[in-house]
Design a protein around this motif. Structure first.
Motif, PDB file in Angstrom:
ATOM      1  N   UNK A  58      39.198  47.896  42.491  1.00 48.20           N
ATOM      2  CA  UNK A  58      39.726  48.728  43.553  1.00 48.20           C
ATOM      3  C   UNK A  58      40.989  48.137  44.154  1.00 48.20           C
ATOM      4  N   UNK A  59      41.338  46.991  43.699  1.00 48.23           N
ATOM      5  CA  UNK A  59      42.556  46.356  44.175  1.00 48.23           C
ATOM      6  C   UNK A  59      43.752  47.200  43.769  1.00 48.23           C
ATOM      7  N   UNK A  60      44.654  47.339  44.683  1.00 50.37           N
ATOM      8  CA  UNK A  60      45.848  48.136  44.420  1.00 50.37           C
ATOM      9  C   UNK A  60      46.628  47.581  43.236  1.00 50.37           C
ATOM     10  N   UNK A  61      47.061  48.460  42.353  1.00 48.65           N
ATOM     11  CA  UNK A  61      47.746  47.951  41.175  1.00 48.65           C
ATOM     12  C   UNK A  61      49.212  48.346  41.081  1.00 48.65           C
ATOM     13  N   UNK A  62      49.757  48.832  42.136  1.00 43.21           N
ATOM     14  CA  UNK A  62      51.185  49.141  42.059  1.00 43.21           C
ATOM     15  C   UNK A  62      51.993  47.865  42.181  1.00 43.21           C
ATOM     16  N   UNK A  63      53.243  47.926  41.734  1.00 37.90           N
ATOM     17  CA  UNK A  63      54.098  46.746  41.833  1.00 37.90           C
ATOM     18  C   UNK A  63      54.754  46.648  43.187  1.00 37.90           C
ATOM     19  N   UNK A  64      54.644  47.667  43.967  1.00 35.09           N
ATOM     20  CA  UNK A  64      55.380  47.648  45.226  1.00 35.09           C
ATOM     21  C   UNK A  64      54.867  46.548  46.132  1.00 35.09           C
ATOM     22  N   UNK A  65      55.671  46.206  47.080  1.00 41.95           N
ATOM     23  CA  UNK A  65      55.505  45.002  47.880  1.00 41.95           C
ATOM     24  C   UNK A  65      54.135  44.822  48.501  1.00 41.95           C
ATOM     25  N   UNK A  66      53.633  43.673  48.304  1.00 40.70           N
ATOM     26  CA  UNK A  66      52.512  43.206  49.073  1.00 40.70           C
ATOM     27  C   UNK A  66      53.153  42.298  50.107  1.00 40.70           C
TER      28      UNK A  66
ATOM     29  N   UNK B 151      49.374  47.302  33.264  1.00 43.14           N
ATOM     30  CA  UNK B 151      48.734  47.926  34.408  1.00 43.14           C
ATOM     31  C   UNK B 151      47.286  47.432  34.519  1.00 43.14           C
ATOM     32  N   UNK B 152      46.680  47.338  33.383  1.00 43.91           N
ATOM     33  CA  UNK B 152      45.293  46.864  33.385  1.00 43.91           C
ATOM     34  C   UNK B 152      45.212  45.362  33.695  1.00 43.91           C
ATOM     35  N   UNK B 153      46.163  44.592  33.213  1.00 42.29           N
ATOM     36  CA  UNK B 153      46.181  43.164  33.505  1.00 42.29           C
ATOM     37  C   UNK B 153      46.385  42.902  35.006  1.00 42.29           C
ATOM     38  N   UNK B 154      47.077  43.815  35.672  1.00 44.88           N
ATOM     39  CA  UNK B 154      47.329  43.593  37.097  1.00 44.88           C
ATOM     40  C   UNK B 154      46.040  43.602  37.910  1.00 44.88           C
ATOM     41  N   UNK B 155      44.989  44.084  37.333  1.00 42.36           N
ATOM     42  CA  UNK B 155      43.689  44.000  37.995  1.00 42.36           C
ATOM     43  C   UNK B 155      43.233  42.544  38.059  1.00 42.36           C
ATOM     44  N   UNK B 156      43.560  41.824  37.025  1.00 45.95           N
ATOM     45  CA  UNK B 156      43.141  40.425  36.954  1.00 45.95           C
ATOM     46  C   UNK B 156      44.031  39.549  37.830  1.00 45.95           C
ATOM     47  N   UNK B 157      45.318  39.880  37.889  1.00 46.58           N
ATOM     48  CA  UNK B 157      46.251  39.074  38.675  1.00 46.58           C
ATOM     49  C   UNK B 157      46.971  39.959  39.688  1.00 46.58           C
ATOM     50  N   UNK B 158      46.203  40.458  40.679  1.00 42.29           N
ATOM     51  CA  UNK B 158      46.734  41.513  41.552  1.00 42.29           C
ATOM     52  C   UNK B 158      47.909  41.085  42.431  1.00 42.29           C
ATOM     53  N   UNK B 159      48.075  39.799  42.686  1.00 41.95           N
ATOM     54  CA  UNK B 159      49.144  39.411  43.618  1.00 41.95           C
ATOM     55  C   UNK B 159      50.411  38.938  42.918  1.00 41.95           C
ATOM     56  N   UNK B 160      50.384  38.887  41.604  1.00 45.00           N
ATOM     57  CA  UNK B 160      51.578  38.469  40.878  1.00 45.00           C
ATOM     58  C   UNK B 160      52.400  39.720  40.576  1.00 45.00           C
ATOM     59  N   UNK B 161      53.572  39.799  41.181  1.00 43.63           N
ATOM     60  CA  UNK B 161      54.273  41.078  41.205  1.00 43.63           C
ATOM     61  C   UNK B 161      55.252  41.248  40.058  1.00 43.63           C
ATOM     62  N   UNK B 162      54.711  41.277  38.871  1.00 41.25           N
ATOM     63  CA  UNK B 162      55.579  41.476  37.721  1.00 41.25           C
ATOM     64  C   UNK B 162      55.939  42.949  37.571  1.00 41.25           C
ATOM     65  N   UNK B 163      56.880  43.174  36.693  1.00 39.82           N
ATOM     66  CA  UNK B 163      57.515  44.468  36.594  1.00 39.82           C
ATOM     67  C   UNK B 163      56.933  45.291  35.453  1.00 39.82           C
ATOM     68  N   UNK B 164      56.456  46.486  35.733  1.00 36.68           N
ATOM     69  CA  UNK B 164      56.135  47.437  34.664  1.00 36.68           C
ATOM     70  C   UNK B 164      56.377  48.841  35.195  1.00 36.68           C
ATOM     71  N   UNK B 165      57.608  49.038  35.629  1.00 32.46           N
ATOM     72  CA  UNK B 165      57.921  50.149  36.515  1.00 32.46           C
ATOM     73  C   UNK B 165      57.820  51.555  35.928  1.00 32.46           C
ATOM     74  N   UNK B 166      57.667  51.665  34.641  1.00 33.54           N
ATOM     75  CA  UNK B 166      57.603  53.004  34.074  1.00 33.54           C
ATOM     76  C   UNK B 166      56.498  53.799  34.763  1.00 33.54           C
ATOM     77  N   UNK B 167      56.855  54.996  35.216  1.00 28.48           N
ATOM     78  CA  UNK B 167      55.837  55.855  35.824  1.00 28.48           C
ATOM     79  C   UNK B 167      54.734  56.073  34.806  1.00 28.48           C
ATOM     80  N   UNK B 168      53.557  55.767  35.180  1.00 28.62           N
ATOM     81  CA  UNK B 168      52.527  55.810  34.169  1.00 28.62           C
ATOM     82  C   UNK B 168      51.189  56.250  34.710  1.00 28.62           C
ATOM     83  N   UNK B 169      50.695  57.335  34.164  1.00 28.87           N
ATOM     84  CA  UNK B 169      49.368  57.791  34.558  1.00 28.87           C
ATOM     85  C   UNK B 169      48.398  57.586  33.417  1.00 28.87           C
ATOM     86  N   UNK B 170      47.204  57.262  33.804  1.00 28.99           N
ATOM     87  CA  UNK B 170      46.213  57.136  32.744  1.00 28.99           C
ATOM     88  C   UNK B 170      45.460  58.437  32.626  1.00 28.99           C
TER      89      UNK B 170
END
Lengths: 319, 321
Positions: free
Chosen positions: A118-126, A300-319
């Motif tokens: 449930x952790x937010x997975x967007x790249x936008x600023x934390x 996008x899925x990896x960001x669940x594992x590392x939610x605070x590391x703000x790497x870039x995957x900016x392509x608009x992407x819906x699952x």
């Protein structure tokens, strides 16, 4: 390693059926990632460690200096009650994403797994929260790095600079107690709070690399962290930036195949099945999965594992 | 008149570099402590919370050019700029401690000055960007001592701002900004000349076009640009210093500097413009240069990095799952 040597390279595409990639598809997906997100680059690594099934200049992907403003612990506190599930990788067959050494006792409760999802997975600023000091346990430098000599001994009195045109790095303020993060390797002085002269808040950074794992036929993610003073993080410090449910279970340390130094990596044993589910979901939602977009979905899925590391995957992407 | 302050670099030495240094020491340098050329890069700061970094990585020892085809060469990451370095790796802690640091720093500074004087920087502006690193690799204990210097030639008195710092969109029209951005795409130039061409475009040129740009600037002010690793609102990054020294040597007093800041390769709108007055026009270098890296306490002291937890096989074994 040995298994990897003898197992044949995947030749035909099984992307849709099994969520895995051929080396060629890895290159395609990497090309799109580096094109859309210029912070990612192809690297050739140590020439003596090149693998033949990938082009010489495209051995692995790397993104450098990715800021990581807060520890997972504080993030989990903030979003504990947020109940939305972006990825929703809960399968009908209740397949969990678990540890490499999965024995019955290791199996993660699916509910717990979902909580972490449930952790937010967007790249936008934390936004960093320096004002909310987390009195973290300072592991008192469990002298596993050997004896630390006194660098004051190296003082050279001839080296003095007093230059009005220099904006120096802010010096560590000893009376400042708003430490939000943990120790640096050598000094007892671990304050990393806001700088006094330029108001820059120091942050951890990560170098993240993605290699192609021949055995699992999926990308494999490697993390290398630096503290606020650009010292390499110790493995246990890196675990602070990995979602609690995955740290120590899905993340372990090994030698990076193209650099020969030790990195933490996310174990790829479940990558294919998770990817398969995401791909199926895409299909159900009427989208056509594209193999060159694999890495966007994957990151996008990896960001669940590392939610605070703000790497870039900016392509608009819906699952 | 406010004094312009330049933001220092922070050295950012990738762990892969220490690994490579240890290998080189064991297999190639052995007991030699002769200096060796290395390369580093800097790039735009991706976040105001990150210092300008001078990054040294595993490939830093690779040559920049080679006559042998097939040799691996040093390759800059995209949107990154070269700094030419020299490494002095000492055999013992004592040698490291006794190293003629000041002399080495002066030698590198003198190289910069000579390249300015001889016009070499007009052929290759990266010569303005140099650094040095002194190291002692205690391989047995996985400890590395190091001290970094990034020499900047100094004027006798500080450089001042003729007017407050301006955002790029106030200094140029939006079409001029677009024109500038278009010409910078894919450019590996760290320092360059800029000329306004009417209201809608600008011309960007490398330093070898100096004379024609300077002639035309006689009626106005010379405009130059540089790729700025700093992202602070009113301070430029360190590489600008030697560029300004070059401009001063060219007998220019007033110069407008466009500090290019690039956000993820998408926009240069956060760039700033500094309208500067250079204090004097040096004909000889005064032997003054600064740029030793300070430790976290603000002292010019070596730093120590211990990689036991990532290099020691025994410690690694305990981390594995």
């Amino acid at each position: 390693k040995t298994v990897e040597k003898v197992s044949p390279t995947l030749q035909t595409s099984k992307f849709l059926d099994e969520g895995v990639l051929t080396p060629e598809e890895f290159v395609q997906a990497g090309d799109l990632l580096t094109h859309k997100c210029p912070t990612w680059t192809w690297e050739s690594g140590d020439p003596s460690r090149n693998v033949t099934y990938l082009p010489k200049e495209k051995q692995f992907l790397l993104t450098r200096n990715v800021p990581c403003y807060s520890r997972v612990k504080s993030l989990e506190n903030e979003t504990k009650h947020a109940k939305y599930d972006i990825l929703n990788i809960e399968g009908e067959d209740n397949e969990e994403w678990v540890a490499p050494s999965a024995s019955a006792s290791d199996v993660v409760d699916i509910q717990k797994d979902l909580a972490s999802l449930s952790v937010q997975t967007t790249t936008t600023t934390t936004t960093a929260k320096p004002s909310a000091p987390q009195q973290q346990q300072q592991d008192e430098d469990s002298d596993d790095d050997g004896e630390i000599p006194d660098l004051e001994d190296f003082q050279d009195d001839n080296l003095v600079e007093d230059d009005p045109s220099t904006l120096s790095k802010p010096t560590v303020n000893k009376s400042n107690n708003t430490t939000t993060t943990t120790t640096s390797t050598t000094s007892n002085n671990t304050s990393t709070a806001a700088a006094d002269d330029d108001n820059i808040l120091r942050t951890r950074t990560y170098d993240i690399s993605i290699t192609y794992d021949k055995y699992y036929q999926t990308p494999r993610v490697w993390l290398f962290g630096y503290d606020e003073n650009r010292r390499p993080l110790k493995p246990e410090e890196i675990f602070e930036d990995i979602s609690e449910d995955h740290a120590h279970k899905t993340v372990t340390i090994d030698s990076h195949p193209h650099l020969g130094i030790s990195f933490a990596y996310i174990h790829p044993c479940r990558h294919a099945s998770v990817m398969k589910k995401l791909i199926t979901k895409q299909c159900e939602n009427g989208k056509e999965p594209r193999v060159d977009q694999y890495l966007f979905l994957f990151l996008k899925f990896i960001s669940v594992v590392i939610p605070t590391i703000e790497y870039d995957f900016t392509l608009e992407f819906d699952t | 008149m406010s004094i312009l302050q330049f933001k220092e670099f922070s050295s950012f030495i990738n762990i892969s570099f220490w690994n490579e240094l240890a290998q080189k020491k064991l297999n190639i340098f052995k007991l030699s402590d002769a200096p060796v050329n290395i390369s580093a890069f800097y790039t735009y700061s991706s976040s105001a919370q990150l210092d300008p970094f001078l990054s040294i990585e595993y490939n830093s020892f690779l040559p920049l050019t080679s006559s042998n085809e097939g040799d691996s060469l040093y390759k800059l990451p995209p949107k990154s700029y070269l700094s030419n370095g020299i490494i002095y790796n000492y055999n013992t802690k004592e040698d490291f401690k006794q190293a003629p640091k000041q002399k080495i720093f002066e030698d590198v500074s003198l190289n910069i000055w000579n390249d300015i004087k001889n016009g070499n920087v007009e052929r290759d502006s990266s010569l303005l960007s140099r650094f040095l690193i002194l190291t002692f690799a205690d391989i047995k204990n996985h400890q590395f001592y190091y001290l970094v210097g990034v020499p900047a030639l100094s004027f006798e008195s500080p450089i001042t701002l003729r007017s407050p710092v301006q955002p790029i969109n106030e200094y140029f029209t939006s079409n001029q900004v677009a024109s500038l951005k278009g010409q910078l795409v894919g450019s590996q130039q760290q320092f360059f000349l800029i000329r306004k061409e009417g209201q809608d475009s600008v011309e960007v040129a490398s330093l070898d076009k100096w004379s024609s740009f300077v002639d035309e600037a006689k009626n106005g002010t010379l405009i130059v640009g540089f790729s700025d690793p700093c992202s602070l609102p009113s301070n430029p990054g360190w590489p600008l210093r030697n560029f300004l020294y070059y401009i001063g040597f060219k007998q220019i007093k007033d110069v407008d500097v466009v500090c290019i800041r690039d956000v993820k390769g998408q926009s240069i709108d956060t760039s700033i413009v500094l309208q500067l007055a250079l204090p004097e026009t040096p004909t000889e270098w005064s032997k003054k240069s600064v740029g030793w890296e300070k430790d976290p306490n603000g002292k010019i002291l070596p730093r120590l990095i211990s990689l036991a937890s990532t290099m020691d096989p025994l410690k690694l074994a305990t981390q594995s799952v």
